[in-house]
Design a protein around this motif. Structure first.
Motif: not given
Length: 292
Positions: A197-224
């Protein structure tokens, strides 16, 4: 459900002054700890060279119970396929009398690797079960990326045995992957071993969705890029100061019999012990948590 502390927040302090740090944790009112080992391929235990017997004495001297651990290695990619090394980790925590063990950070790369990884999870889970330990996966947000047209999370649930592979559910990271933690807990109750448990701040709601920062079909790698390359330190806040409805989380976890919730703060504007205390003081006002 019992409230404890995840060692990640204060790991540096633990490794520098093990007994002194546990004393500080005890003075905050915590009596349970989940460990994190970042060099499990070198040291199967706590990462400080101590044996189970030596470690347990320090915990006992400070009236803290070591419940289990999550771990990674210098080469996590290969570590989870190396069953000899994995067995040494299991043996260490079995000797320490722990009930949980999990992977703290994993990547899935591509379809063949992912399927072999899930086979490895089932095998590790089988070995853990034989040792009286629950094997767990600790989530972040990348489980919503897709491999072979399906999300990593839905395939993980389908390809692993629920009696062998559980979850060390991080509510914060779950939220950032747009997975409703309360719904997930209730739907997969038999897999719930512990909660972070930890929390996410109210004033950052515009960036809560991490899908906006990730390509849906290019999984994170160990080297990236890693998780912390994609988030800001100001996107973390103490429990009760943000958007997560903790009473609903606690109620759901208690309904399914999840034994532990651990306070963990990746980043904070407050000193480390103070940020742990802030979350604890808030969580103590809610129903359904025990400190001892």
């Amino acid at each position: 459900m019992k409230l404890g502390v995840q060692a990640f927040t204060i790991l540096e302090e633990c490794l520098q002054d093990f007994a002194g740090t546990l004393r500080e944790v005890h003075d905050l009112g915590f009596h349970f700890m989940e460990w994190i080992n970042l060099i499990a391929d070198e040291d199967p235990g706590l990462g400080n060279g101590l044996s189970p017997k030596e470690s347990l004495k320090v915990f006992a001297d400070n009236d803290i119970r070591l419940t289990g651990a999550i771990f990674v290695g210098n080469d996590t990619k290969n570590l989870l396929f190396d069953m000899d090394r994995i067995q040494r980790i299991i043996d260490w925590y079995q000797e320490a009398g722990c009930t949980t063990l999990g992977i703290a950070d994993d990547k899935f790369v591509e379809e063949d690797f992912f399927k072999r990884r899930m086979d490895a999870y089932n095998e590790i889970g089988r070995r853990c079960k034989e040792a009286g330990i629950h094997w767990m996966y600790h989530n972040h947000f990348h489980e919503q990326q897709r491999i072979g047209g399906k999300t990593i999370l839905e395939q993980m649930l389908a390809l692993t045995d629920p009696e062998l592979v559980g979850f060390d559910l991080d509510v914060y990271w779950s939220l950032r992957g747009l997975v409703d933690p309360v719904k997930f807990i209730r739907e997969h109750g038999m897999r719930m071993r512990s909660i972070h448990c930890k929390d996410f701040p109210f004033d950052k709601l515009d960036v809560v969705n991490m899908a906006k920062r990730l390509h849906p079909d290019e999984p994170l790698t160990f080297e990236g890029e890693d998780y912390y390359d994609l988030v800001g330190e100001d996107e973390f806040i103490e429990c009760g100061q943000g958007i997560i409805k903790w009473q609903e989380v606690i109620d759901a976890a208690n309904e399914v019999g999840c034994p532990y919730m651990f306070v963990e703060q990746d980043f904070s504007v407050h000193p480390k012990y103070e940020c742990l205390e802030l979350s604890k003081k808030y969580l103590e006002t809610l129903d359904g948590l025990m400190m001892e």
